[in-house]
Write an enzyme that holds these catalytic residues in place. Structure first.
Site, PDB file in Angstrom:
ATOM      1  N   LYS A 148     -41.390 -25.163  15.689  1.00  0.00           N
ATOM      2  CA  LYS A 148     -41.899 -26.063  14.642  1.00  0.00           C
ATOM      3  C   LYS A 148     -43.051 -26.920  15.177  1.00  0.00           C
ATOM      4  O   LYS A 148     -44.086 -27.035  14.554  1.00  0.00           O
ATOM      5  CB  LYS A 148     -40.788 -27.004  14.128  1.00  0.00           C
ATOM      6  CG  LYS A 148     -39.657 -26.315  13.416  1.00  0.00           C
ATOM      7  CD  LYS A 148     -38.713 -27.330  12.771  1.00  0.00           C
ATOM      8  CE  LYS A 148     -38.065 -28.299  13.747  1.00  0.00           C
ATOM      9  NZ  LYS A 148     -37.158 -27.664  14.720  1.00  0.00           N
ATOM     10  N   ARG A 193     -33.566 -33.584   8.086  1.00  0.00           N
ATOM     11  CA  ARG A 193     -32.594 -32.817   8.862  1.00  0.00           C
ATOM     12  C   ARG A 193     -31.199 -32.883   8.255  1.00  0.00           C
ATOM     13  O   ARG A 193     -30.277 -32.286   8.802  1.00  0.00           O
ATOM     14  CB  ARG A 193     -32.534 -33.381  10.272  1.00  0.00           C
ATOM     15  CG  ARG A 193     -33.330 -32.544  11.298  1.00  0.00           C
ATOM     16  CD  ARG A 193     -33.204 -33.266  12.600  1.00  0.00           C
ATOM     17  NE  ARG A 193     -33.351 -32.482  13.765  1.00  0.00           N
ATOM     18  CZ  ARG A 193     -34.441 -32.453  14.519  1.00  0.00           C
ATOM     19  NH1 ARG A 193     -35.533 -33.068  14.142  1.00  0.00           N
ATOM     20  NH2 ARG A 193     -34.437 -31.788  15.649  1.00  0.00           N
ATOM     21  N   ARG A 230     -38.525 -25.059  28.228  1.00  0.00           N
ATOM     22  CA  ARG A 230     -39.572 -25.860  27.595  1.00  0.00           C
ATOM     23  C   ARG A 230     -39.970 -27.055  28.452  1.00  0.00           C
ATOM     24  O   ARG A 230     -39.126 -27.725  29.045  1.00  0.00           O
ATOM     25  CB  ARG A 230     -39.070 -26.341  26.227  1.00  0.00           C
ATOM     26  CG  ARG A 230     -40.083 -27.184  25.485  1.00  0.00           C
ATOM     27  CD  ARG A 230     -39.807 -27.211  24.013  1.00  0.00           C
ATOM     28  NE  ARG A 230     -38.670 -28.027  23.657  1.00  0.00           N
ATOM     29  CZ  ARG A 230     -38.292 -28.221  22.394  1.00  0.00           C
ATOM     30  NH1 ARG A 230     -38.940 -27.658  21.402  1.00  0.00           N
ATOM     31  NH2 ARG A 230     -37.255 -28.987  22.132  1.00  0.00           N
ATOM     32  N   ARG A 288     -37.412 -32.388  28.641  1.00  0.00           N
ATOM     33  CA  ARG A 288     -36.654 -33.359  27.853  1.00  0.00           C
ATOM     34  C   ARG A 288     -35.194 -33.321  28.289  1.00  0.00           C
ATOM     35  O   ARG A 288     -34.653 -32.243  28.513  1.00  0.00           O
ATOM     36  CB  ARG A 288     -36.750 -32.992  26.362  1.00  0.00           C
ATOM     37  CG  ARG A 288     -38.076 -33.321  25.761  1.00  0.00           C
ATOM     38  CD  ARG A 288     -38.274 -32.693  24.401  1.00  0.00           C
ATOM     39  NE  ARG A 288     -37.141 -32.788  23.503  1.00  0.00           N
ATOM     40  CZ  ARG A 288     -37.169 -32.384  22.232  1.00  0.00           C
ATOM     41  NH1 ARG A 288     -38.284 -31.864  21.725  1.00  0.00           N
ATOM     42  NH2 ARG A 288     -36.114 -32.492  21.468  1.00  0.00           N
ATOM     43  N   ARG A 330     -27.024 -29.213  20.076  1.00  0.00           N
ATOM     44  CA  ARG A 330     -28.092 -29.362  19.079  1.00  0.00           C
ATOM     45  C   ARG A 330     -28.094 -28.182  18.109  1.00  0.00           C
ATOM     46  O   ARG A 330     -28.356 -28.342  16.922  1.00  0.00           O
ATOM     47  CB  ARG A 330     -29.448 -29.499  19.775  1.00  0.00           C
ATOM     48  CG  ARG A 330     -29.576 -30.844  20.485  1.00  0.00           C
ATOM     49  CD  ARG A 330     -30.748 -30.875  21.427  1.00  0.00           C
ATOM     50  NE  ARG A 330     -32.010 -30.713  20.741  1.00  0.00           N
ATOM     51  CZ  ARG A 330     -33.105 -30.203  21.319  1.00  0.00           C
ATOM     52  NH1 ARG A 330     -33.065 -29.800  22.561  1.00  0.00           N
ATOM     53  NH2 ARG A 330     -34.226 -30.120  20.651  1.00  0.00           N
TER      54      ARG A 330
HETATM   55  P1  AMP Z   1     -36.871 -32.862  17.929  1.00  0.00           P
HETATM   56  O1  AMP Z   1     -37.975 -33.186  18.867  1.00  0.00           O
HETATM   57  O2  AMP Z   1     -37.338 -32.658  16.503  1.00  0.00           O
HETATM   58  O3  AMP Z   1     -36.008 -31.706  18.418  1.00  0.00           O
HETATM   59  O4  AMP Z   1     -35.900 -34.138  17.880  1.00  0.00           O
HETATM   60  C1  AMP Z   1     -35.228 -34.596  19.023  1.00  0.00           C
HETATM   61  C2  AMP Z   1     -34.049 -35.450  18.649  1.00  0.00           C
HETATM   62  O5  AMP Z   1     -34.500 -36.585  17.898  1.00  0.00           O
HETATM   63  C3  AMP Z   1     -33.022 -34.774  17.751  1.00  0.00           C
HETATM   64  O6  AMP Z   1     -32.077 -33.995  18.478  1.00  0.00           O
HETATM   65  C4  AMP Z   1     -32.381 -35.985  17.081  1.00  0.00           C
HETATM   66  O7  AMP Z   1     -31.482 -36.642  17.968  1.00  0.00           O
HETATM   67  C5  AMP Z   1     -33.568 -36.916  16.875  1.00  0.00           C
HETATM   68  N1  AMP Z   1     -34.214 -36.663  15.560  1.00  0.00           N
HETATM   69  C6  AMP Z   1     -35.456 -36.178  15.314  1.00  0.00           C
HETATM   70  N2  AMP Z   1     -35.690 -36.077  13.999  1.00  0.00           N
HETATM   71  C7  AMP Z   1     -34.551 -36.497  13.388  1.00  0.00           C
HETATM   72  C8  AMP Z   1     -34.148 -36.611  12.022  1.00  0.00           C
HETATM   73  N3  AMP Z   1     -34.956 -36.257  11.014  1.00  0.00           N
HETATM   74  N4  AMP Z   1     -32.914 -37.096  11.772  1.00  0.00           N
HETATM   75  C9  AMP Z   1     -32.083 -37.466  12.765  1.00  0.00           C
HETATM   76  N5  AMP Z   1     -32.381 -37.365  14.070  1.00  0.00           N
HETATM   77  C10 AMP Z   1     -33.612 -36.884  14.387  1.00  0.00           C
END
Ligand code: AMP
Length: 209
Positions: A13, A88, A122, A153, A164
């Site tokens: 994404k 999400r 990653r 990360r 996740r």
């Molecule tokens: P990402 O970089 O999109 O994988 O996001 C990393 C982490 O941030 C996720 O595993 C969640 O803990 C938090 N996060 C990001 N976007 C959201 C969202 N829309 N709702 C809730 N938690 C989020």
């Protein structure tokens, strides 16, 4: 055009959103990047989010909804945007419907075993949000876009990755049906390589690659 990128962690994404945003000249709104920056800066939001992110859980809906609402009100979103990582959950999607009109939802589809391999290799730049895979870096440790040191990360480490994916299937995958019912969903195979995936998304958006 107001676009949502939907898909499991590691589906591409962030990488694809960045490329499409460059091509269409619209901002990429990555809630993960916003939260990681807040954590790095030690803001109140960052402190609130940290324990959830480290555990591979979602941060509470009200925290993230307020962040996105504020961000979408900014002037640079006037000509469209890509939401990368939001919504999400169904309550997030319902809240979004009250302050935004979405034109298209791109679902990036990738099998779980490919995702685990992608996520564990990653590396990311916390400064500009660029992402890389170890297999492309040839030992390079700095971001080729801005020179910042790349990191893994914490939530890409093996023990959190499976969590996740579980969270994705339980809480985010129901959004596929939510947007299908609205007639907005376009499914793209996210395992066909960077350039082919990019071309497939551009085609779904009716844009020239
Ligand atoms: P990402 O970089 O999109 O994988 O996001 C990393 C982490 O941030 C996720 O595993 C969640 O803990 C938090 N996060 C990001 N976007 C959201 C969202 N829309 N709702 C809730 N938690 C989020």
């Amino acid at each position: 055009m107001n676009i949502i990128f939907l898909g499991p962690p590691g589906a591409g994404k962030g990488t694809q959103a960045q490329k499409i945003c460059d091509a269409l000249n619209i901002p990429q709104i990555s809630t993960g990047d916003i939260l990681r920056r807040a954590m790095k800066e030690g803001t109140e939001t960052g402190l609130k989010a940290k324990s959830f992110i480290d555990a591979g859980q979602l941060v509470p809906d009200d925290v993230i909804i307020d962040i996105v609402k504020e961000r979408l009100a900014m002037a640079d979103c006037g000509n469209g945007y890509i939401l990368d990582g939001f919504p999400r959950t169904v309550p997030q999607a319902e809240a979004l419907d009250t302050f935004a009109t979405i034109d298209t939802v791109i679902e990036l589809d990738v099998a779980d075993q490919v995702l685990v391999e992608r996520l564990s290799g990653r590396r990311v730049c916390l400064k500009c949000g660029a992402t890389y895979h170890l297999s492309m870096l040839n030992g390079e440790t700095k971001c080729s876009k801005c020179g910042e040191e790349l990191i893994q990360r914490d939530d890409d480490k093996a023990e959190t990755v499976l969590n996740r994916l579980e969270v994705y299937h339980a809480q985010t995958a129901p959004l596929i049906g939510y947007y299908e019912k609205k007639g907005l969903l376009k499914k793209v195979d996210g395992a066909q390589g960077l350039d082919n995936t990019f071309a497939a998304i551009m085609k779904e958006l009716g844009a020239k690659a």
